[in-house]
Write a protein that holds these residues in place. Structure first.
Motif, PDB file in Angstrom:
ATOM      1  N   ARG A  68     -11.954  11.077   5.877  1.00  0.00           N
ATOM      2  CA  ARG A  68     -12.158  11.112   4.487  1.00  0.00           C
ATOM      3  C   ARG A  68     -10.935  11.785   3.996  1.00  0.00           C
ATOM      4  N   ARG A  69     -10.034  11.215   4.107  1.00  0.00           N
ATOM      5  CA  ARG A  69      -8.586  11.274   3.105  1.00  0.00           C
ATOM      6  C   ARG A  69      -8.173   9.925   2.828  1.00  0.00           C
ATOM      7  N   GLY A  70      -8.545   8.819   3.414  1.00  0.00           N
ATOM      8  CA  GLY A  70      -8.514   7.541   2.936  1.00  0.00           C
ATOM      9  C   GLY A  70      -7.554   7.931   3.888  1.00  0.00           C
ATOM     10  N   TYR A  71      -7.267   7.783   4.696  1.00  0.00           N
ATOM     11  CA  TYR A  71      -5.648   7.661   5.642  1.00  0.00           C
ATOM     12  C   TYR A  71      -6.292   6.035   6.690  1.00  0.00           C
ATOM     13  N   GLY A  72      -7.630   5.931   7.168  1.00  0.00           N
ATOM     14  CA  GLY A  72      -7.712   5.009   7.828  1.00  0.00           C
ATOM     15  C   GLY A  72      -7.959   3.829   6.665  1.00  0.00           C
ATOM     16  N   GLU A  73      -7.850   3.688   5.532  1.00  0.00           N
ATOM     17  CA  GLU A  73      -8.294   2.445   4.506  1.00  0.00           C
ATOM     18  C   GLU A  73      -6.522   2.308   4.283  1.00  0.00           C
ATOM     19  N   PRO A 114       0.696  -0.938   0.307  1.00  0.00           N
ATOM     20  CA  PRO A 114      -0.071   0.589  -0.014  1.00  0.00           C
ATOM     21  C   PRO A 114       1.256   0.857  -0.053  1.00  0.00           C
ATOM     22  N   SER A 115      -0.067   2.557  -0.304  1.00  0.00           N
ATOM     23  CA  SER A 115       0.437   3.484  -0.045  1.00  0.00           C
ATOM     24  C   SER A 115      -0.583   4.329  -0.474  1.00  0.00           C
ATOM     25  N   HIS A 116       0.087   5.729   0.201  1.00  0.00           N
ATOM     26  CA  HIS A 116      -0.495   6.606   0.061  1.00  0.00           C
ATOM     27  C   HIS A 116       0.545   8.387   0.066  1.00  0.00           C
ATOM     28  N   PRO A 117      -0.030   9.145  -1.348  1.00  0.00           N
ATOM     29  CA  PRO A 117      -0.263  10.096  -1.396  1.00  0.00           C
ATOM     30  C   PRO A 117       1.047  11.407  -0.342  1.00  0.00           C
ATOM     31  N   ASP A 118      -0.054  11.355   0.752  1.00  0.00           N
ATOM     32  CA  ASP A 118       0.283  11.997   1.802  1.00  0.00           C
ATOM     33  C   ASP A 118       0.584  11.594   2.826  1.00  0.00           C
ATOM     34  N   LEU A 119       0.619   9.956   3.095  1.00  0.00           N
ATOM     35  CA  LEU A 119       1.631   9.590   3.825  1.00  0.00           C
ATOM     36  C   LEU A 119       2.851   8.940   3.991  1.00  0.00           C
TER      37      LEU A 119
END
Length: 256
Positions: A202-207, A117-122
């Motif tokens: 609501r930014r997808g951080y939990g997912e 997984p990845s997230h551009p903010d995290l």
């Protein structure tokens, strides 16, 4: 229900080796008697119980809860009840001195392995230090509306969370904004204490951080099936990962 009993045994005894961990006829007690209410748990374990038996068990559970210093919850898995008992369980609980607290959903899926997984903010950091544990506790307290000291009372000092739980923080610009953990439980990964700071929902951080905990847990254990208990707020996240709902859960507290 069995996953709850297995995982909460470990969590509660990690918090207090003298905690009340008992398997009674029809009732599992997992009660640390600490300020973190999620570590204070009873659940009914009979299958297809009729209304009379459910009424009896609810009374017994309420008596157990009344004998404790700190409040907690009765976790009631709706699909374990017989049809007639299911229809009248809310009234039966009220007669036993319990009040409805909030709903949840049991979910499971053969979803692993997942892509990394990845997230551009995290950025993701595994929980390995007391500072990490404190951040994890504080995120849960804020997300679930507990005082910060309640979450800290449940988690600070834990060896389990530093060494056995695949627990991760999601950091935005170095600040923890979300967290999730997975732990091995009888051939499955159990997802535990997922939370996102109210300021960053609501930014997808939990997912994203849940995917990270699942990914690393699966890499470490080789397990492919996962289970969880979702709150109403978190429930929409998990089907996107591949979980499917299987049983409504109802949380009850003692009447004030």
């Amino acid at each position: 229900m069995e996953q709850l009993a297995v995982v909460w045994r470990a969590m509660v005894l990690d918090r207090d080796t003298d905690a009340d961990v008992r398997d009674l006829p029809g009732i599992a007690v997992r009660w640390a008697d600490c300020r973190f209410a999620f570590w204070n748990c009873v659940t009914l374990t009979d299958v297809d119980a009729d209304p009379a038996l459910v009424q009896e068990r609810l009374g017994q559970a309420a008596d157990i809860m009344r004998a404790k210093r700190h409040p907690g919850f009765l976790w009631l898995f709706e699909d374990l009840l017989g049809d007639e008992a299911r229809a009248g369980v809310r009234t039966a609980a009220e007669e036993a001195g319990l009040e409805y607290a909030f709903p949840g959903t049991g979910m499971a899926g053969d979803i692993l392995p997942l892509p990394e997984p990845s997230h551009p903010d995290l950025t993701f950091v595994r929980v390995t230090t007391e500072e990490h544990v404190r951040a994890y506790a504080d995120l849960n307290s804020r997300a679930y509306g507990f005082p910060l000291e309640d979450g800290r009372d449940g988690l600070l000092g834990s060896a389990l969370w530093k060494h056995q739980v695949h627990a991760y923080l999601g950091l935005r610009d170095g600040v923890p904004v979300a967290c999730a953990g997975t732990v091995e439980a009888e051939g499955r990964l159990f997802v535990v204490l997922v939370a996102t700071s109210p300021d960053w929902q609501r930014r997808g951080y939990g997912e994203a951080v849940t995917r990270k905990a699942l990914y690393e847990g699966s890499r470490a254990t080789g397990l492919t099936r996962a289970t969880l208990h979702a709150t109403e707020a978190g429930a929409p996240v998990y089907p996107r990962i591949g979980f499917r709902p299987n049983s409504p859960i109802h949380f009850y507290a003692l009447k004030q």
